[in-house]
Structure formats: C-alpha cells, structure tokens
Scaffold this motif. Structure first.
Motif, PDB file in Angstrom:
ATOM      1  N   TYR A  42      -3.934  -2.675  -6.012  1.00 17.47           N
ATOM      2  CA  TYR A  42      -2.645  -3.052  -5.406  1.00 17.47           C
ATOM      3  C   TYR A  42      -2.194  -3.708  -5.940  1.00 17.47           C
ATOM      4  CZ  TYR A  42      -6.567  -0.866  -1.481  1.00 17.47           C
ATOM      5  OH  TYR A  42      -7.583  -0.028  -1.581  1.00 17.47           O
ATOM      6  N   ILE A  43      -0.852  -3.218  -5.164  1.00 22.54           N
ATOM      7  CA  ILE A  43       0.711  -4.289  -5.875  1.00 22.54           C
ATOM      8  C   ILE A  43       0.959  -5.676  -4.659  1.00 22.54           C
ATOM      9  CG2 ILE A  43       3.080  -3.429  -6.682  1.00 22.54           C
ATOM     10  CD1 ILE A  43       1.453   0.188  -6.589  1.00 22.54           C
ATOM     11  N   TYR A  44       1.435  -6.105  -5.676  1.00 17.94           N
ATOM     12  CA  TYR A  44       2.180  -7.128  -4.868  1.00 17.94           C
ATOM     13  C   TYR A  44       3.772  -7.466  -5.232  1.00 17.94           C
ATOM     14  CZ  TYR A  44       1.268 -10.580  -8.449  1.00 17.94           C
ATOM     15  OH  TYR A  44       0.686 -11.280  -9.742  1.00 17.94           O
ATOM     16  N   THR A  45       4.416  -7.509  -4.086  1.00 18.55           N
ATOM     17  CA  THR A  45       5.813  -8.624  -4.591  1.00 18.55           C
ATOM     18  C   THR A  45       5.803  -9.741  -4.148  1.00 18.55           C
ATOM     19  OG1 THR A  45       6.949  -7.996  -2.738  1.00 18.55           O
ATOM     20  CG2 THR A  45       6.983  -6.142  -5.153  1.00 18.55           C
ATOM     21  N   ILE A  46       6.407 -10.912  -4.507  1.00 17.53           N
ATOM     22  CA  ILE A  46       6.578 -12.083  -4.069  1.00 17.53           C
ATOM     23  C   ILE A  46       8.182 -12.755  -4.343  1.00 17.53           C
ATOM     24  CG2 ILE A  46       6.125 -14.145  -4.503  1.00 17.53           C
ATOM     25  CD1 ILE A  46       3.262 -13.067  -5.699  1.00 17.53           C
ATOM     26  N   ARG A  47       8.993 -12.784  -3.305  1.00 20.12           N
ATOM     27  CA  ARG A  47      10.115 -13.194  -3.257  1.00 20.12           C
ATOM     28  C   ARG A  47       9.576 -15.035  -3.230  1.00 20.12           C
ATOM     29  NH1 ARG A  47      12.749  -9.314   0.239  1.00 20.12           N
ATOM     30  NH2 ARG A  47      10.548  -8.024   0.292  1.00 20.12           N
ATOM     31  N   PRO A  48       9.896 -15.832  -4.420  1.00 22.83           N
ATOM     32  CA  PRO A  48       9.911 -17.042  -3.952  1.00 22.83           C
ATOM     33  C   PRO A  48      11.442 -17.847  -3.134  1.00 22.83           C
ATOM     34  CG  PRO A  48       9.497 -16.629  -6.411  1.00 22.83           C
ATOM     35  CD  PRO A  48       9.667 -15.199  -5.839  1.00 22.83           C
ATOM     36  N   GLU A  49      12.230 -17.451  -3.486  1.00 28.18           N
ATOM     37  CA  GLU A  49      13.251 -17.598  -2.837  1.00 28.18           C
ATOM     38  C   GLU A  49      14.870 -17.040  -3.507  1.00 28.18           C
ATOM     39  OE1 GLU A  49      14.480 -22.205  -4.824  1.00 28.18           O
ATOM     40  OE2 GLU A  49      12.837 -21.855  -3.062  1.00 28.18           O
ATOM     41  N   ASN A  50      16.123 -17.526  -2.519  1.00 29.05           N
ATOM     42  CA  ASN A  50      16.843 -17.282  -2.765  1.00 29.05           C
ATOM     43  C   ASN A  50      17.363 -17.637  -4.161  1.00 29.05           C
ATOM     44  OD1 ASN A  50      17.241 -15.359  -0.621  1.00 29.05           O
ATOM     45  ND2 ASN A  50      18.418 -17.142   0.095  1.00 29.05           N
TER      46      ASN A  50
END
Length: 99
Positions: free
Chosen positions: A78-86
């Motif tokens: 499965y594919i993940y995306t993580i946006r830690p912070e701006n």
C-alpha cells in the motif's frame, strides 16, 4: 526506513515498511516512531487504485490494516503519504501488509 527531517536525532522518523495485522498482539498496527514531534502531521494510506484506506494524525490510533469503514484489507503493498508539517516536504513510500 529512517527519514531525517531536522538536525536533531530525536526528529528522525522511523517508518516501518511492513506490519502484520493478524490479531496476535505483535506488530498489529503500523506505528511511525517519533511522529509525535510533528503534532500537525497528516498521514494517508491508499491502495494501488488510489482509494483512500486510512487518514490520521499523530494523536489518532495507528493504522490497523483496515479501510476507513473498518473492513480488513488483503495482504499486499500500500502507498502512504506523510505531511509532517507546513514547510516540510511530503514523504511518500510503500508499506506491506502481511497476514
């Protein structure tokens, strides 16, 4: 996978590339270590067709290998995306679910 986002060692995200949500009490959820240092982080998991299976923040329960409506997913990658912070670049990768 280790992702170093800042100079401090404590800011290094450790992102597992697999977990085993089989109910045996060991490695049943996908836990990203040190994510708590990014309280505004946003995590998403998708299947290979782009269907969103999970979304969450560091304070939410970690992904347990089910869809948004609670159905178990099959063994696979499965594919993940993580946006830690701006201002911090989005992290993408894959995680394998092994049952």
């Amino acid at each position: 996978m280790n992702i170093k986002l800042n100079d401090g060692e404590r800011d290094c995200l450790r992102i597992p590339n697999a977990f085993t949500p089989n109910g045996d009490g060991v490695n049943d959820t996908w836990i990203i270590e040190n994510l708590e240092f990014y309280p505004r982080a946003f995590i998403e998991i998708f299947n290979r067709w782009g269907q969103k299976l999970y979304e969450g923040h560091p304070d939410d329960e970690p992904w347990d290998g089910t869809t948004l409506n609670g159905k178990p997913i099959p063994t696979g990658t499965y594919i993940y995306t993580i946006r830690p912070e701006n201002g911090v670049e989005r992290i993408t990768g894959t995680v394998s679910v092994v049952k």
